[in-house]
Design a protein around this motif. Sequence first.
Motif, PDB file in Angstrom:
ATOM      1  N   ARG A 169      59.489  10.993 -78.265  1.00 25.61           N
ATOM      2  CA  ARG A 169      59.686   9.698 -77.606  1.00 25.61           C
ATOM      3  C   ARG A 169      59.454   8.562 -78.605  1.00 25.61           C
ATOM      4  NH1 ARG A 169      56.340   7.504 -72.272  1.00 25.61           N
ATOM      5  NH2 ARG A 169      57.265   5.415 -72.228  1.00 25.61           N
ATOM      6  N   ALA A 170      58.404   8.683 -79.394  1.00 24.28           N
ATOM      7  CA  ALA A 170      58.123   7.658 -80.405  1.00 24.28           C
ATOM      8  C   ALA A 170      59.287   7.528 -81.381  1.00 24.28           C
ATOM      9  CB  ALA A 170      56.835   7.992 -81.152  1.00 24.28           C
ATOM     10  N   LEU A 171      59.857   8.660 -81.777  1.00 29.29           N
ATOM     11  CA  LEU A 171      60.959   8.639 -82.741  1.00 29.29           C
ATOM     12  C   LEU A 171      62.255   8.136 -82.109  1.00 29.29           C
ATOM     13  CD1 LEU A 171      60.110  11.969 -84.559  1.00 29.29           C
ATOM     14  CD2 LEU A 171      59.974   9.665 -85.516  1.00 29.29           C
ATOM     15  N   HIS A 172      62.407   8.338 -80.814  1.00 24.63           N
ATOM     16  CA  HIS A 172      63.559   7.759 -80.122  1.00 24.63           C
ATOM     17  C   HIS A 172      63.449   6.233 -80.109  1.00 24.63           C
ATOM     18  CE1 HIS A 172      66.753   7.206 -77.183  1.00 24.63           C
ATOM     19  NE2 HIS A 172      65.922   6.459 -76.464  1.00 24.63           N
ATOM     20  N   LEU A 173      62.219   5.737 -79.904  1.00 20.19           N
ATOM     21  CA  LEU A 173      61.996   4.295 -79.889  1.00 20.19           C
ATOM     22  C   LEU A 173      62.087   3.688 -81.284  1.00 20.19           C
ATOM     23  CD1 LEU A 173      59.008   4.274 -77.379  1.00 20.19           C
ATOM     24  CD2 LEU A 173      61.287   3.330 -76.945  1.00 20.19           C
ATOM     25  N   ASN A 174      61.624   4.436 -82.269  1.00 21.59           N
ATOM     26  CA  ASN A 174      61.640   3.946 -83.649  1.00 21.59           C
ATOM     27  C   ASN A 174      61.897   5.111 -84.595  1.00 21.59           C
ATOM     28  OD1 ASN A 174      61.313   2.730 -86.108  1.00 21.59           O
ATOM     29  ND2 ASN A 174      59.106   2.432 -85.933  1.00 21.59           N
ATOM     30  N   PRO A 175      63.153   5.342 -84.961  1.00 21.88           N
ATOM     31  CA  PRO A 175      63.483   6.460 -85.857  1.00 21.88           C
ATOM     32  C   PRO A 175      62.818   6.353 -87.233  1.00 21.88           C
ATOM     33  CG  PRO A 175      65.451   5.642 -84.762  1.00 21.88           C
ATOM     34  CD  PRO A 175      64.369   4.652 -84.486  1.00 21.88           C
ATOM     35  N   GLN A 176      62.323   5.164 -87.592  1.00 22.86           N
ATOM     36  CA  GLN A 176      61.673   4.975 -88.887  1.00 22.86           C
ATOM     37  C   GLN A 176      60.157   5.149 -88.829  1.00 22.86           C
ATOM     38  OE1 GLN A 176      63.652   4.644 -91.549  1.00 22.86           O
ATOM     39  NE2 GLN A 176      65.281   4.869 -90.008  1.00 22.86           N
ATOM     40  N   HIS A 177      59.661   5.688 -87.744  1.00 27.34           N
ATOM     41  CA  HIS A 177      58.219   5.937 -87.623  1.00 27.34           C
ATOM     42  C   HIS A 177      57.904   7.217 -88.407  1.00 27.34           C
ATOM     43  CE1 HIS A 177      54.195   6.205 -86.093  1.00 27.34           C
ATOM     44  NE2 HIS A 177      54.372   5.258 -85.178  1.00 27.34           N
ATOM     45  N   HIS A 178      57.712   7.074 -89.707  1.00 28.91           N
ATOM     46  CA  HIS A 178      57.587   8.236 -90.590  1.00 28.91           C
ATOM     47  C   HIS A 178      56.351   9.068 -90.292  1.00 28.91           C
ATOM     48  CE1 HIS A 178      61.021   6.765 -92.460  1.00 28.91           C
ATOM     49  NE2 HIS A 178      60.517   6.154 -93.508  1.00 28.91           N
ATOM     50  N   GLU A 179      55.255   8.418 -89.919  1.00 30.66           N
ATOM     51  CA  GLU A 179      54.032   9.179 -89.634  1.00 30.66           C
ATOM     52  C   GLU A 179      54.249  10.134 -88.470  1.00 30.66           C
ATOM     53  OE1 GLU A 179      49.293   8.437 -88.585  1.00 30.66           O
ATOM     54  OE2 GLU A 179      50.699   6.765 -88.543  1.00 30.66           O
ATOM     55  N   ALA A 180      54.896   9.643 -87.401  1.00 32.36           N
ATOM     56  CA  ALA A 180      55.173  10.502 -86.252  1.00 32.36           C
ATOM     57  C   ALA A 180      56.121  11.628 -86.627  1.00 32.36           C
ATOM     58  CB  ALA A 180      55.755   9.672 -85.110  1.00 32.36           C
ATOM     59  N   ARG A 181      57.108  11.339 -87.480  1.00 34.57           N
ATOM     60  CA  ARG A 181      58.083  12.362 -87.862  1.00 34.57           C
ATOM     61  C   ARG A 181      57.422  13.467 -88.694  1.00 34.57           C
ATOM     62  NH1 ARG A 181      63.119  12.453 -86.997  1.00 34.57           N
ATOM     63  NH2 ARG A 181      63.390  10.191 -86.736  1.00 34.57           N
ATOM     64  N   VAL A 182      56.581  13.082 -89.640  1.00 32.90           N
ATOM     65  CA  VAL A 182      55.891  14.084 -90.458  1.00 32.90           C
ATOM     66  C   VAL A 182      54.951  14.919 -89.591  1.00 32.90           C
ATOM     67  CG1 VAL A 182      54.162  14.380 -92.277  1.00 32.90           C
ATOM     68  CG2 VAL A 182      56.092  12.843 -92.635  1.00 32.90           C
ATOM     69  N   TYR A 183      54.246  14.256 -88.686  1.00 34.08           N
ATOM     70  CA  TYR A 183      53.335  14.975 -87.796  1.00 34.08           C
ATOM     71  C   TYR A 183      54.113  15.993 -86.959  1.00 34.08           C
ATOM     72  CZ  TYR A 183      48.922  15.369 -85.162  1.00 34.08           C
ATOM     73  OH  TYR A 183      47.738  15.814 -84.611  1.00 34.08           O
TER      74      TYR A 183
END
Length: 342
Positions: A169-183
């Motif tokens: 959900r976080a990545l849908h809201l902000n695809p550039q949220h790198h911390e969430a993507r790595v996690y």
Amino acid sequence: MAEPLLSCEDYDERAHREYDAGDYDIALTTLNEGLRYYPHSVELYVGLGYTQLAREEYAWAKRAFERSLVLDPNHEDALAGLGETLLWFGRQAEAQELFDRAREAGGDDLDLLMSIGRALYREKMYDRAQRVFEEAVTVHGDSADAAAALGYTLHRMGDDGSARRQLRRALHLNPQHHEARVYLGHMLYDRGDWAGALREYERIAPAEHWDPVAVTRSIELRRALFGVEAGALELRAWEERLSALTAEIDEIDVLLAELEEAAQPAHAAHRIQLPGGLVLTGTWQEIAEQLQNAGGAAARDVSEFIRRHASDQGTRDSGSPEVDAVRFFREGEQAGLWRIEY
């Protein structure tokens, strides 16, 4: 008294910029100068408290927040700041009361909720952090940071399915949220979804990666899944980024750090965080034993590192067990196997 150089608001804004840039010493100077001219400014005292909290000057931070609350007993940021400070003194019940007062005074302010939630998370009060982050997600459904924070908390509580949903959900809201993507990539890696993990890692450009574990896994997974050879052109950017992230730090800094750590009592407690989020605590020896017994996907890397390090010790004189333990954990941090929490 001399005329002030700036208005109270100007001092506050300047200190905020310096704080956000990580220049805590400069921010502290700005705030103290401002308070000489405006000794009744609640905002400057609140800024002083958070700056001293960032500098780990907890007694001074407590004093600053208390002074701000004398001036304004219902200032939500001061209440939250004092609550966070009291957590460092182990006064959890009092801190929770202050957080409740802050939330009542500040309503559904996102920054306030995130500040309180993160303070509870750091103290491993995950059930309470979850409630705060859930409120943040409910009220601020467009906040990627709130969704990601809830995801991290749910993972710590063992609810991996819900954690992955919040991270997506976080990545849908902000695809550039790198911390969430790595996690999310690490979570997929740990559950054996290699292709999914690689897909998340590679959605971040190599130059923008900050986690050496993610870069290492990207290289290993591309080799394992697609048979790419080490040194291949398509891996070059990843290998160069890994080299940059794991470059040796200055030997003088290493020596000073080793001496500082070795001077601590042998029974001193330490904390390290593994890539999947697990935190190990205890003496260096106790943590080493926990690492050797570690399960999950990271265990093979850790075991190999321990064997390699033990073999290497046969070719050099470490000087003392304390210094050798420090060297072991610092080299492991450089290799991306864990992060030492200071």
